[in-house]
Scaffold this motif. Structure first.
Motif, mmCIF file in Angstrom:
data_model
loop_
_atom_site.group_PDB
_atom_site.id
_atom_site.type_symbol
_atom_site.label_atom_id
_atom_site.label_comp_id
_atom_site.label_asym_id
_atom_site.label_seq_id
_atom_site.Cartn_x
_atom_site.Cartn_y
_atom_site.Cartn_z
ATOM 1 N N TYR A 185 -14.366 -1.152 -1.019
ATOM 2 C CA TYR A 185 -12.951 -1.014 -1.339
ATOM 3 C C TYR A 185 -12.220 -0.395 -0.144
ATOM 4 C CZ TYR A 185 -14.403 -1.849 -6.148
ATOM 5 O OH TYR A 185 -14.926 -2.413 -7.287
ATOM 6 N N PHE A 186 -10.974 -0.807 0.028
ATOM 7 C CA PHE A 186 -10.156 -0.293 1.123
ATOM 8 C C PHE A 186 -9.409 0.956 0.675
ATOM 9 C CE2 PHE A 186 -11.260 -4.199 3.006
ATOM 10 C CZ PHE A 186 -10.906 -4.170 4.355
ATOM 11 N N GLU A 187 -9.288 1.909 1.609
ATOM 12 C CA GLU A 187 -8.559 3.141 1.309
ATOM 13 C C GLU A 187 -7.082 2.864 1.056
ATOM 14 O OE1 GLU A 187 -9.163 6.704 1.717
ATOM 15 O OE2 GLU A 187 -11.323 6.616 2.051
ATOM 16 N N ASP A 188 -6.562 1.820 1.677
ATOM 17 C CA ASP A 188 -5.155 1.480 1.502
ATOM 18 C C ASP A 188 -5.030 -0.024 1.359
ATOM 19 O OD1 ASP A 188 -2.183 2.282 1.719
ATOM 20 O OD2 ASP A 188 -2.402 0.675 3.195
ATOM 21 N N LEU A 189 -4.272 -0.467 0.348
ATOM 22 C CA LEU A 189 -4.136 -1.905 0.091
ATOM 23 C C LEU A 189 -3.309 -2.601 1.161
ATOM 24 C CD1 LEU A 189 -5.340 -3.572 -2.251
ATOM 25 C CD2 LEU A 189 -5.458 -1.110 -2.545
ATOM 26 N N GLY A 190 -2.360 -1.890 1.767
ATOM 27 C CA GLY A 190 -1.588 -2.495 2.837
ATOM 28 C C GLY A 190 -2.470 -2.849 4.016
ATOM 29 N N LEU A 191 -3.386 -1.952 4.367
ATOM 30 C CA LEU A 191 -4.311 -2.232 5.459
ATOM 31 C C LEU A 191 -5.271 -3.353 5.080
ATOM 32 C CD1 LEU A 191 -5.107 1.375 6.689
ATOM 33 C CD2 LEU A 191 -3.669 -0.329 7.811
ATOM 34 N N ARG A 192 -5.674 -3.382 3.822
ATOM 35 C CA ARG A 192 -6.535 -4.480 3.378
ATOM 36 C C ARG A 192 -5.823 -5.819 3.551
ATOM 37 N NH1 ARG A 192 -5.741 -8.925 0.313
ATOM 38 N NH2 ARG A 192 -7.777 -9.874 0.045
ATOM 39 N N TYR B 70 4.686 -3.153 10.478
ATOM 40 C CA TYR B 70 4.084 -1.827 10.577
ATOM 41 C C TYR B 70 2.592 -1.888 10.241
ATOM 42 C CZ TYR B 70 2.912 3.020 9.510
ATOM 43 O OH TYR B 70 2.304 4.248 9.480
ATOM 44 N N LEU B 71 2.251 -2.588 9.184
ATOM 45 C CA LEU B 71 0.853 -2.659 8.760
ATOM 46 C C LEU B 71 0.001 -3.421 9.768
ATOM 47 C CD1 LEU B 71 1.393 -3.268 4.952
ATOM 48 C CD2 LEU B 71 0.331 -1.251 5.998
ATOM 49 N N ARG B 72 0.512 -4.515 10.289
ATOM 50 C CA ARG B 72 -0.238 -5.257 11.301
ATOM 51 C C ARG B 72 -0.490 -4.397 12.532
ATOM 52 N NH1 ARG B 72 2.951 -11.004 10.607
ATOM 53 N NH2 ARG B 72 1.468 -11.972 9.147
ATOM 54 N N GLU B 73 0.558 -3.717 12.984
ATOM 55 C CA GLU B 73 0.423 -2.864 14.159
ATOM 56 C C GLU B 73 -0.539 -1.714 13.894
ATOM 57 O OE1 GLU B 73 1.532 -1.614 18.137
ATOM 58 O OE2 GLU B 73 1.708 -3.499 17.024
ATOM 59 N N THR B 74 -0.422 -1.098 12.732
ATOM 60 C CA THR B 74 -1.291 0.029 12.393
ATOM 61 C C THR B 74 -2.737 -0.414 12.290
ATOM 62 O OG1 THR B 74 0.494 1.150 11.221
ATOM 63 C CG2 THR B 74 -1.742 1.837 10.691
ATOM 64 N N PHE B 75 -2.970 -1.543 11.653
ATOM 65 C CA PHE B 75 -4.342 -2.038 11.507
ATOM 66 C C PHE B 75 -4.963 -2.372 12.863
ATOM 67 C CE2 PHE B 75 -7.109 -5.832 11.133
ATOM 68 C CZ PHE B 75 -8.204 -5.190 10.553
ATOM 69 N N LEU B 76 -4.224 -3.096 13.687
ATOM 70 C CA LEU B 76 -4.791 -3.552 14.954
ATOM 71 C C LEU B 76 -4.890 -2.439 15.990
ATOM 72 C CD1 LEU B 76 -2.992 -7.009 15.305
ATOM 73 C CD2 LEU B 76 -5.418 -6.608 14.803
ATOM 74 N N VAL B 77 -3.858 -1.612 16.085
ATOM 75 C CA VAL B 77 -3.795 -0.612 17.149
ATOM 76 C C VAL B 77 -4.414 0.714 16.718
ATOM 77 C CG1 VAL B 77 -2.260 0.707 18.651
ATOM 78 C CG2 VAL B 77 -1.776 -1.694 18.175
ATOM 79 N N THR B 78 -4.001 1.205 15.564
ATOM 80 C CA THR B 78 -4.443 2.535 15.148
ATOM 81 C C THR B 78 -5.867 2.518 14.612
ATOM 82 O OG1 THR B 78 -2.174 3.112 14.607
ATOM 83 C CG2 THR B 78 -3.893 4.519 13.694
ATOM 84 N N TYR B 79 -6.217 1.489 13.835
ATOM 85 C CA TYR B 79 -7.546 1.459 13.222
ATOM 86 C C TYR B 79 -8.568 0.710 14.068
ATOM 87 C CZ TYR B 79 -6.160 3.866 9.010
ATOM 88 O OH TYR B 79 -5.750 4.837 8.132
ATOM 89 N N LEU B 80 -8.343 -0.574 14.301
ATOM 90 C CA LEU B 80 -9.346 -1.340 15.037
ATOM 91 C C LEU B 80 -9.562 -0.779 16.440
ATOM 92 C CD1 LEU B 80 -9.052 -5.140 14.226
ATOM 93 C CD2 LEU B 80 -10.644 -3.448 13.347
ATOM 94 N N ARG B 81 -8.484 -0.495 17.155
ATOM 95 C CA ARG B 81 -8.650 0.022 18.509
ATOM 96 C C ARG B 81 -9.357 1.366 18.497
ATOM 97 N NH1 ARG B 81 -3.441 -0.069 22.136
ATOM 98 N NH2 ARG B 81 -3.816 -2.294 21.785
ATOM 99 N N ASP B 82 -9.027 2.215 17.520
ATOM 100 C CA ASP B 82 -9.677 3.518 17.414
ATOM 101 C C ASP B 82 -11.175 3.348 17.144
ATOM 102 O OD1 ASP B 82 -9.576 6.463 17.188
ATOM 103 O OD2 ASP B 82 -10.113 6.079 15.102
ATOM 104 N N ILE B 83 -11.520 2.444 16.237
ATOM 105 C CA ILE B 83 -12.936 2.185 15.941
ATOM 106 C C ILE B 83 -13.652 1.644 17.174
ATOM 107 C CG2 ILE B 83 -14.505 0.709 14.616
ATOM 108 C CD1 ILE B 83 -12.428 0.859 12.312
ATOM 109 N N ILE B 84 -13.009 0.721 17.877
ATOM 110 C CA ILE B 84 -13.611 0.110 19.066
ATOM 111 C C ILE B 84 -13.843 1.150 20.156
ATOM 112 C CG2 ILE B 84 -13.110 -1.462 20.986
ATOM 113 C CD1 ILE B 84 -11.650 -3.210 18.791
ATOM 114 N N GLY C 146 0.772 -1.223 0.000
ATOM 115 C CA GLY C 146 0.000 0.000 0.000
ATOM 116 C C GLY C 146 0.806 1.276 0.000
ATOM 117 N N GLY C 147 0.128 2.361 0.410
ATOM 118 C CA GLY C 147 0.708 3.691 0.284
ATOM 119 C C GLY C 147 0.766 4.506 1.560
ATOM 120 N N LEU C 148 0.680 3.873 2.731
ATOM 121 C CA LEU C 148 0.905 4.642 3.951
ATOM 122 C C LEU C 148 2.377 5.057 3.978
ATOM 123 C CD1 LEU C 148 -1.101 2.628 6.635
ATOM 124 C CD2 LEU C 148 -1.838 4.608 5.295
#
Length: 432
Positions: free
Chosen positions: A298-305, A201-215, A184-186
């Motif tokens: 569609y996902f905003e970023d393919l790395g996160l997908r 980086y992507l695993r950490e960002t997805f789990l901590v920055t995105y999922l945790r933020d949504i939760i 992706g393009g982060l």
């Protein structure tokens, strides 16, 4: 290394002098803070703006937690005011961290960051730029809460062209494409030196920055595992039509547990608000109208997908390519629907009803263009198959086939524009 984001920077520069709150929205970690606090602030300094006329606040920083209180935030910027006739620039990062506060004088009414920003805008010689990572708090409310005094700049992860700008060796398109669709393009991921570092980086960002933020933002604390599973189901369905019931049924088969379509809808809405995914509805192009047609996500970023899917496999490249093309079209200003058309065809001597898909129905400034995504076209039979839906459309709008197998740009004898993936991704004017 600071990645230049010239198109976005120019939008900020062009907005100087507009008596509006400039709001940069987009996903977390997509570069909004760097754009505002490094690229734009450096430009201001280059224009001769003094340091005390560039007042900054990063609300996601722990040391600034007190300013998440609306009254504290307002007081901070009021004390920084300089009344010398020169323009001051107030730059605020992650404004959604500023929480509403009940109005002590009016029961049931709340003071919000919208009130703070509108108050600051009332001062002469003040320019206000803010960033935000939640579409519910910002994008949907700009027109109403800012009372016509807000102006949005929508930022995205690095496009393929911006990704290329970070590479010294640009000669091997296929290797570069392989890196882009996988990771992706982060910006921080793009700058990571090794595959292992990118994946971590992507695993950490997805789990901590995105999922945790949504939760935390939506108070899904008891549903963390469920939300993660739903996101994984969505990630493995990119390019396919899905419905709330489909996702609920898949969840049931995967987890052996019940999940209602209404709950799925709540999760998907939260993911969209966090700029993780975008829902794309269907447009009936010809023949019978489709009732209850499933959407694509569609996902905003393919790395996160890929992090959401657990970095599952080679078979996903064609779907990821479709996702990348979608993101590029949206970044170029198109409003997108997926297209469906139904026709009666003579097959084996019998009239049969058949449905076709057009990947993207793109509209901008009263114009329309149809875009079909096809990763590999090994022979004429496959070429005819991919073009068939476009040829069934008898209107005069442009029709485009984008393929990784092609190179350059050409037009066939039926008027369809054949475009190589590299050419499409690197030439923003290729569609006219």
């Amino acid at each position: 290394m600071v990645i230049e984001r010239n198109a976005y920077l120019q939008k900020l520069i062009d907005a100087v002098g507009l008596h509006l709150v400039k709001i940069i929205t987009g996903p977390r970690r997509s570069g909004k803070s760097t754009l505002l606090f490094t690229l734009f602030a450096d430009w201001l300094r280059g224009q001769g703006v003094d340091e005390d006329h560039i007042v900054t606040m990063k609300l996601d920083r722990v040391e600034n937690a007190r300013y998440r209180d609306v009254e504290e935030l307002a007081s901070y910027f009021e004390t920084k005011r300089v009344n010398d006739g020169k323009t001051q620039f107030f730059l605020i990062d992650e404004i959604q961290f500023c929480v509403p506060k009940e109005n002590p004088w009016v029961k049931g009414q709340f003071i919000t960051f919208y009130d703070v920003l509108n108050q600051l805008l009332d001062h002469e010689n003040v320019e206000i730029y803010v960033t935000g990572s939640n579409s519910h708090l910002l994008s949907r409310d700009i027109a109403t809460e800012f009372r016509g005094r807000g102006w949005q700049i929508r930022m995205r992860p690095l496009s393929f062209s911006e990704f290329l700008s970070t590479k010294e060796d640009k000669g091997n398109f296929y290797a570069l494409w392989d890196e882009y669709w996988r990771y992706g393009g982060l910006p921080q991921c793009v700058l990571a030196k090794t595959t292992e570092a990118k994946i971590e980086y992507l695993r950490e960002t997805f789990l901590v920055t995105y999922l945790r933020d949504i939760i935390e933002r939506n108070r899904f604390r008891k549903d963390e595992a469920t939300l993660e599973t739903v996101t994984r189901i969505l990630a493995t369905s990119v390019g396919s039509r899905v419905s709330l019931s489909n996702i609920a049924n898949t969840f049931r088969s995967v987890e052996n547990a019940n999940l209602s379509p209404a709950t799925v809808k709540t999760y998907l809405s939260a993911m969209e608000d966090a700029f993780l995914v975008t829902e794309v509805g269907a447009d009936s192009l010809k023949g019978r109208k489709f009732i209850g047609v499933k959407s694509k996500f569609y996902f905003e970023d393919l790395g996160l997908r890929n992090a959401a899917s657990g970095f599952r496999g080679e078979s996903q490249e064609s779907h990821c390519m479709e996702n990348v093309i979608y993101n590029e079209l949206v970044a170029r200003g198109y409003v997108i629907h997926s297209g469906r058309l139904s026709v009666n065809e003579l097959i084996g001597g019998k009239q049969q009803f058949k449905q076709y898909e057009v990947d993207f129905v793109c509209e901008k400034d009263g114009d329309r263009v149809y875009v079909q995504s096809a990763m590999e076209i090994p022979d004429e039979r496959k070429m005819a198959q991919e073009k068939r839906p476009l040829l069934l459309l008898k209107d005069s709008f442009r029709k485009v086939l984008v393929s990784k197998s092609l190179s350059g740009v050409s037009r066939d004898d039926r008027g369809i524009l054949e475009v190589g993936l590299y050419d499409f991704l690197t030439d923003p004017k290729i569609l006219g």
